[in-house]
Design a protein around this motif. Structure first.
Motif, PDB file in Angstrom:
ATOM      1  N   ALA A 156       0.826  -1.217   0.000  1.00 29.26           N
ATOM      2  CA  ALA A 156       0.000   0.000   0.000  1.00 29.26           C
ATOM      3  C   ALA A 156       0.854   1.259   0.000  1.00 29.26           C
ATOM      4  O   ALA A 156       0.512   2.256  -0.644  1.00 29.26           O
ATOM      5  CB  ALA A 156      -0.938  -0.005   1.209  1.00 29.26           C
ATOM      6  N   GLY A 157       1.976   1.236   0.717  1.00 27.76           N
ATOM      7  CA  GLY A 157       2.862   2.393   0.729  1.00 27.76           C
ATOM      8  C   GLY A 157       3.438   2.673  -0.641  1.00 27.76           C
ATOM      9  O   GLY A 157       3.481   3.826  -1.095  1.00 27.76           O
ATOM     10  N   ASN A 158       3.873   1.621  -1.320  1.00 27.58           N
ATOM     11  CA  ASN A 158       4.357   1.787  -2.687  1.00 27.58           C
ATOM     12  C   ASN A 158       3.256   2.302  -3.607  1.00 27.58           C
ATOM     13  O   ASN A 158       3.472   3.193  -4.429  1.00 27.58           O
ATOM     14  CB  ASN A 158       4.888   0.450  -3.221  1.00 27.58           C
ATOM     15  CG  ASN A 158       6.334   0.202  -2.859  1.00 27.58           C
ATOM     16  OD1 ASN A 158       7.172   1.081  -2.996  1.00 27.58           O
ATOM     17  ND2 ASN A 158       6.634  -0.990  -2.389  1.00 27.58           N
ATOM     18  N   MET A 159       2.064   1.728  -3.456  1.00 26.82           N
ATOM     19  CA  MET A 159       0.939   2.111  -4.310  1.00 26.82           C
ATOM     20  C   MET A 159       0.523   3.559  -4.114  1.00 26.82           C
ATOM     21  O   MET A 159       0.104   4.227  -5.064  1.00 26.82           O
ATOM     22  CB  MET A 159      -0.281   1.229  -4.009  1.00 26.82           C
ATOM     23  CG  MET A 159      -0.262  -0.147  -4.608  1.00 26.82           C
ATOM     24  SD  MET A 159      -1.833  -0.987  -4.249  1.00 26.82           S
ATOM     25  CE  MET A 159      -2.999   0.050  -5.152  1.00 26.82           C
ATOM     26  N   ALA A 160       0.599   4.039  -2.878  1.00 25.70           N
ATOM     27  CA  ALA A 160       0.069   5.368  -2.554  1.00 25.70           C
ATOM     28  C   ALA A 160       0.664   6.452  -3.443  1.00 25.70           C
ATOM     29  O   ALA A 160      -0.045   7.345  -3.918  1.00 25.70           O
ATOM     30  CB  ALA A 160       0.328   5.684  -1.085  1.00 25.70           C
ATOM     31  N   VAL A 161       1.969   6.378  -3.659  1.00 29.81           N
ATOM     32  CA  VAL A 161       2.622   7.391  -4.495  1.00 29.81           C
ATOM     33  C   VAL A 161       2.248   7.186  -5.962  1.00 29.81           C
ATOM     34  O   VAL A 161       2.006   8.157  -6.695  1.00 29.81           O
ATOM     35  CB  VAL A 161       4.145   7.355  -4.297  1.00 29.81           C
ATOM     36  CG1 VAL A 161       4.851   8.311  -5.245  1.00 29.81           C
ATOM     37  CG2 VAL A 161       4.481   7.696  -2.850  1.00 29.81           C
ATOM     38  N   SER A 162       2.167   5.929  -6.388  1.00 28.50           N
ATOM     39  CA  SER A 162       1.823   5.647  -7.785  1.00 28.50           C
ATOM     40  C   SER A 162       0.421   6.125  -8.123  1.00 28.50           C
ATOM     41  O   SER A 162       0.209   6.798  -9.141  1.00 28.50           O
ATOM     42  CB  SER A 162       1.945   4.146  -8.067  1.00 28.50           C
ATOM     43  OG  SER A 162       3.258   3.695  -7.876  1.00 28.50           O
ATOM     44  N   VAL A 163      -0.559   5.784  -7.274  1.00 28.23           N
ATOM     45  CA  VAL A 163      -1.937   6.195  -7.581  1.00 28.23           C
ATOM     46  C   VAL A 163      -2.103   7.697  -7.400  1.00 28.23           C
ATOM     47  O   VAL A 163      -2.848   8.345  -8.148  1.00 28.23           O
ATOM     48  CB  VAL A 163      -2.971   5.415  -6.736  1.00 28.23           C
ATOM     49  CG1 VAL A 163      -2.909   3.938  -7.027  1.00 28.23           C
ATOM     50  CG2 VAL A 163      -2.818   5.685  -5.250  1.00 28.23           C
ATOM     51  N   ALA A 205       6.136   4.583   1.275  1.00 29.08           N
ATOM     52  CA  ALA A 205       5.679   5.716   0.469  1.00 29.08           C
ATOM     53  C   ALA A 205       6.788   6.755   0.326  1.00 29.08           C
ATOM     54  O   ALA A 205       7.016   7.293  -0.761  1.00 29.08           O
ATOM     55  CB  ALA A 205       4.436   6.338   1.098  1.00 29.08           C
ATOM     56  N   ALA A 206       7.500   7.032   1.416  1.00 33.84           N
ATOM     57  CA  ALA A 206       8.577   8.021   1.381  1.00 33.84           C
ATOM     58  C   ALA A 206       9.709   7.558   0.470  1.00 33.84           C
ATOM     59  O   ALA A 206      10.273   8.343  -0.302  1.00 33.84           O
ATOM     60  CB  ALA A 206       9.098   8.277   2.790  1.00 33.84           C
TER      61      ALA A 206
END
Length: 374
Positions: free
Chosen positions: A135-142, A181-182
């Motif tokens: 989800a952290g990786n996805m957050a920046v992508s979406v 995310a960071a």
């Protein structure tokens, strides 16, 4: 032990609670594994894969007729009649979902173990971590995707363009979601501010994630200051078992630039943004105060194969212990026992009791297990 794996029915939830390899491991240990027909298709696992592993394909009702039921997401209303005096092992997030689910779990004397509150000996959350990382990786992508003008976003492309950094990302919470995310935001070259409550972590984050990440102490004034110039705000605040605290007020949302994006990963636990409400992969965003809100409650479901493999790797050792030892596995491991949210008609997770405004309903699991073992 008979272990059942139903097909997930939540909107666009394509994960499954057990891979064929996981099923094979359990069958070889002498357990009976029944899986609902087509449960693994969304993750790229065919029915034949499970049959070759030794599992039996069954109907939806039969997949719930087991001593131990494995799921990914919390039961939905149409599944409530299938709850019984069994062990249910899944992501529950009882503080952030329909309180009727908690009531039904109690009425049916279901022993409900939540992946998200199971701890290890070091106090970490090993079963929440893999989905938090995704989800952290996805957050920046979406967030980057919905910043496009196509979706009435600011038209800012987060990242580095011809050597120049574009866009600002503010991440609230420095746990697993926040760190991933960071790392993703800094990795693509966006100006990245990670806000947390542990200033001593700043040097560690700079060394392990990226020296370009700016760490700032999370407080109402500092959050308000940072978000008003943000292109993307990621909510990654966690309160174990309980409802996520609101850290972004409605006034702060109003202060964001028009077309900015909020991705509230905390939405499973009620959300940490005042204007957040649950959305789905089928209808992922809405607009309030000209700010785009993405609040999908099952974000990792968008990448089901990776998520299913990572989830099974994390949960399988715990499933094996439950299948082999039953409830004795909880007596032997207090950290594992912290995952138990309801037990034979008792509410055993204090943060859930507080979130549901019934603190008097809380019963310590240790005392219940002690009485049961006499």
């Amino acid at each position: 032990m008979r272990i059942g794996v139903p097909k997930e029915i939540k909107n666009n939830e394509n994960r499954v609670a057990l891979t064929p390899d996981g099923a094979r491991t359990l069958v070889q240990a002498g357990h009976e594994v029944v899986i609902q027909t087509d449960a693994g298709l969304g993750s790229g696992f065919a029915n034949a894969d499970y049959e070759q592993a030794g599992a039996m394909l069954v109907s939806a009702p039969e997949s719930w007729q087991a001593d131990l039921v494995l799921k990914v997401k919390e039961p939905l209303a149409e599944e409530y009649p299938r709850l019984q005096n069994q062990i249910l092992f899944t992501y529950l997030h009882l503080a952030g979902v329909d309180p009727n689910l908690t009531q039904r779990l109690l009425e049916q004397h279901t022993t409900a173990i939540a992946y998200e509150t199971v701890e290890d000996s070091a106090g970490r959350l090993p079963l929440l971590a893999p989905m938090s990382a995704i989800a952290g990786n996805m957050a920046v992508s979406v967030g980057n995707y919905f910043l496009s003008h196509t979706y009435k976003g600011r038209g800012v492309l987060l990242g580095r363009v011809l050597g120049e950094s574009q866009g600002k990302v503010v991440i609230l919470g420095d746990g697993v979601v926040g760190r991933y995310a960071a790392q993703r935001a800094a990795g693509i070259g966006a100006a990245t501010c990670l806000m947390g409550r542990h200033p001593e972590r700043a040097s560690e984050i700079a060394q392990t994630l990226s020296p370009t990440i700016r760490y700032r102490l999370s407080a109402p004034d500092s959050i308000a200051e940072e978000v008003q110039t943000a292109d993307l705000v990621v909510g990654a605040v966690l309160q174990r078992g309980g409802r996520a605290p609101i850290v972004v007020t409605e006034a702060m949302v109003r202060s964001l630039p028009p077309g900015a994006v909020i991705v509230d990963v905390s939405i499973d636990q009620g959300g940490c943004v005042a204007t957040a409400r649950p959305t789905s992969h089928a209808d992922p965003i809405y607009y309030q105060y000209d700010v785009i809100h993405y609040c999908v409650t099952n974000m990792p479901g968008a990448y089901p194969r990776t998520a299913t493999i990572m989830l099974t790797q994390a949960t399988l050792p715990y499933v094996q212990r439950l299948a082999q030892e039953g409830l004795a596995a909880l007596v032997a491991d207090p950290a594992f026992a912290k995952g138990v949210n309801t037990f034979q008609g008792h509410l055993t997770c204090e943060p859930v009791a507080q979130a549901l405004k019934c603190p008097e309903a809380y019963s310590p699991l240790a005392s219940l297990l002690s009485v049961r073992s006499r």
